[in-house]
Design a protein around this motif. Structure first.
Motif, PDB file in Angstrom:
ATOM      1  N   PRO A   1      39.298  88.273  73.841  1.00 56.68           N
ATOM      2  CA  PRO A   1      40.223  87.138  73.729  1.00 56.68           C
ATOM      3  C   PRO A   1      41.657  87.586  73.500  1.00 56.68           C
ATOM      4  O   PRO A   1      42.255  87.305  72.469  1.00 56.68           O
TER       5      PRO A   1
ATOM      6  N   ASP B   1      45.475  88.463  75.817  1.00 56.72           N
ATOM      7  CA  ASP B   1      46.219  88.544  77.075  1.00 56.72           C
ATOM      8  C   ASP B   1      46.693  89.978  77.264  1.00 56.72           C
ATOM      9  O   ASP B   1      47.594  90.438  76.571  1.00 56.72           O
TER      10      ASP B   1
ATOM     11  N   ASN C   1      40.813  86.748  83.105  1.00 58.57           N
ATOM     12  CA  ASN C   1      40.288  86.507  81.760  1.00 58.57           C
ATOM     13  C   ASN C   1      39.173  85.465  81.776  1.00 58.57           C
ATOM     14  O   ASN C   1      39.254  84.483  82.494  1.00 58.57           O
TER      15      ASN C   1
ATOM     16  N   HIS D   1      37.525  82.738  79.475  1.00 62.63           N
ATOM     17  CA  HIS D   1      37.787  81.990  78.248  1.00 62.63           C
ATOM     18  C   HIS D   1      36.547  81.172  77.919  1.00 62.63           C
ATOM     19  O   HIS D   1      36.376  80.059  78.410  1.00 62.63           O
TER      20      HIS D   1
ATOM     21  N   SER E   1      35.614  79.511  75.466  1.00 60.42           N
ATOM     22  CA  SER E   1      35.680  78.231  74.766  1.00 60.42           C
ATOM     23  C   SER E   1      36.164  77.088  75.655  1.00 60.42           C
ATOM     24  O   SER E   1      35.998  75.923  75.277  1.00 60.42           O
ATOM     25  N   ASP E   2      36.713  77.370  76.833  1.00 57.57           N
ATOM     26  CA  ASP E   2      37.272  76.268  77.635  1.00 57.57           C
ATOM     27  C   ASP E   2      36.242  75.193  77.954  1.00 57.57           C
ATOM     28  O   ASP E   2      36.516  73.999  77.814  1.00 57.57           O
TER      29      ASP E   2
ATOM     30  N   GLY F   1      43.293  74.892  78.720  1.00 53.25           N
ATOM     31  CA  GLY F   1      44.322  75.893  79.012  1.00 53.25           C
ATOM     32  C   GLY F   1      45.614  75.595  78.274  1.00 53.25           C
ATOM     33  O   GLY F   1      46.242  76.493  77.700  1.00 53.25           O
TER      34      GLY F   1
ATOM     35  N   ARG G   1      45.056  76.537  74.637  1.00 47.86           N
ATOM     36  CA  ARG G   1      45.038  77.986  74.458  1.00 47.86           C
ATOM     37  C   ARG G   1      46.447  78.583  74.499  1.00 47.86           C
ATOM     38  O   ARG G   1      46.829  79.378  73.632  1.00 47.86           O
TER      39      ARG G   1
ATOM     40  N   GLU H   1      48.634  80.293  71.420  1.00 51.70           N
ATOM     41  CA  GLU H   1      49.213  81.643  71.497  1.00 51.70           C
ATOM     42  C   GLU H   1      50.715  81.614  71.232  1.00 51.70           C
ATOM     43  O   GLU H   1      51.250  82.462  70.520  1.00 51.70           O
TER      44      GLU H   1
END
Lengths: 212, 212
Positions: free
Chosen positions: A177, A179, A190, A192, A194-195, B15, B18, B22
């Motif tokens: 997790p 970038d 990537n 993700h 949890s999306d 998205g 997320r 960040e």
């Protein structure tokens, strides 16, 4: 393809491939933009627009030929190529990926795993060797790897990605997790986790929301 | 929200959440639609349109307040609620999900696992009990579960989903590669592991493709 394909269309391609493969497995030969749209939660006009991008499949009134369209999208996705993968991190996620049955069928073959935990080193898992991560620079260049699956803890991810680049790897499927910073000639996609859980949470919070 | 939110916008919400999280962690207070669009591979006008759906954040020329927008999208996603999860299938995927660090932080708490393999029954994993799947009907109704994570083999998925429904579960996060049949009052969201791998494959096959 007819020239430029937008990133939004590219993101929809795996869904097209998946639905067309299911239709083919169910014996469906032709499908209209209306029916495909209903399956994929897209409008028929969106479907027609997308498929026009790929060229040669717009046969108004006849529907799309399922097998040919699936094969064509598979080619666009590069699924006609073979890929040798190394999994970095032999924990739960790394092991789940190494066993996922459809990857090999689609040309993605896991040939080795690397981990820093000596307890894992002696395992031979389905014939896939697990090697000490300290041997990455020694072993990886000989393995003809095209994709590295990064399944290490977040704190180790960037450093490991840098080492993979130095070993000649130019594509990372990243489960950490984080970038990643990477040179322009390395592709990183990537995952993700949890999306989709968040989408489920949304639907539970809005049970009466329209689906379009 | 200002009424209707399309499924396409809903799919982009995780998205947004997320990226905003960040940005917040990196100390960013305000962000323009231009900058957010660059991070998310969306056009600034798409960003403005999406955020207009949520209401109250369109401040032309000032950018969006990162913290407030993140909190608001989190609420829309239902992340202000608590969810108790049961994982059905204690194999690699089930175990990977049970250990994923961010879920608990976001209010998704795994409280039990079920499996048909007696070898797993004695394990207590991070205090999460693993129970025999034959006891599902006996134990699950008492557990106040709102989400079941379905991580069983494809062949067992539909039957298990039916049993979960009969136990009162109305939301399934499905890792089995199967399109489940389910009543309208049960939400099912599918995880398609291979989609992101296919995107990576696409980029490798088209290294010079524009990114938009």
């Amino acid at each position: 393809m007819n020239g430029y394909v937008s990133d939004a269309v590219v993101r929809r391609l795996p869904g097209y491939y998946r639905h067309l493969r299911e239709l083919e497995e169910n014996g469906v030969v032709q499908i209209s933009s209306q029916e495909l749209g209903e399956r994929m939660s897209l409008t028929p006009s969106q479907i027609r627009q997308d498929i026009n991008c790929f060229g040669g499949f717009g046969r108004q009134g006849y529907g799309y030929p399922v097998h040919e369209l699936k094969e064509h999208i598979g080619e666009i996705l590069g699924l006609n190529r073979k890929h040798r993968m190394a999994i970095i991190g032999a924990g739960r996620i790394g092991n789940a990926v190494s066993r996922y049955p459809s990857f090999r069928r689609e040309g993605f073959e896991t040939v080795a795993m690397f981990d820093s935990d000596p307890a894992l080193m002696t395992e031979e898992d389905d014939g896939i060797g697990i090697y000490d991560i300290s041997r990455l620079e020694e072993l990886l260049p000989e393995m003809d790897i095209s994709i590295a699956v990064l399944a290490v803890p977040a704190t180790a991810a960037q450093k490991t990605a840098d080492r993979l680049y130095a070993c000649g790897v130019r594509a990372i499927w990243n489960f950490a997790p984080v970038d990643l910073q990477h040179p322009a000639d390395m592709e990183v996609v990537n995952v993700h986790m949890s999306d989709t859980l968040h989408i489920l949470s949304y639907r539970m919070a809005h049970p009466d929301a329209d689906r379009k």
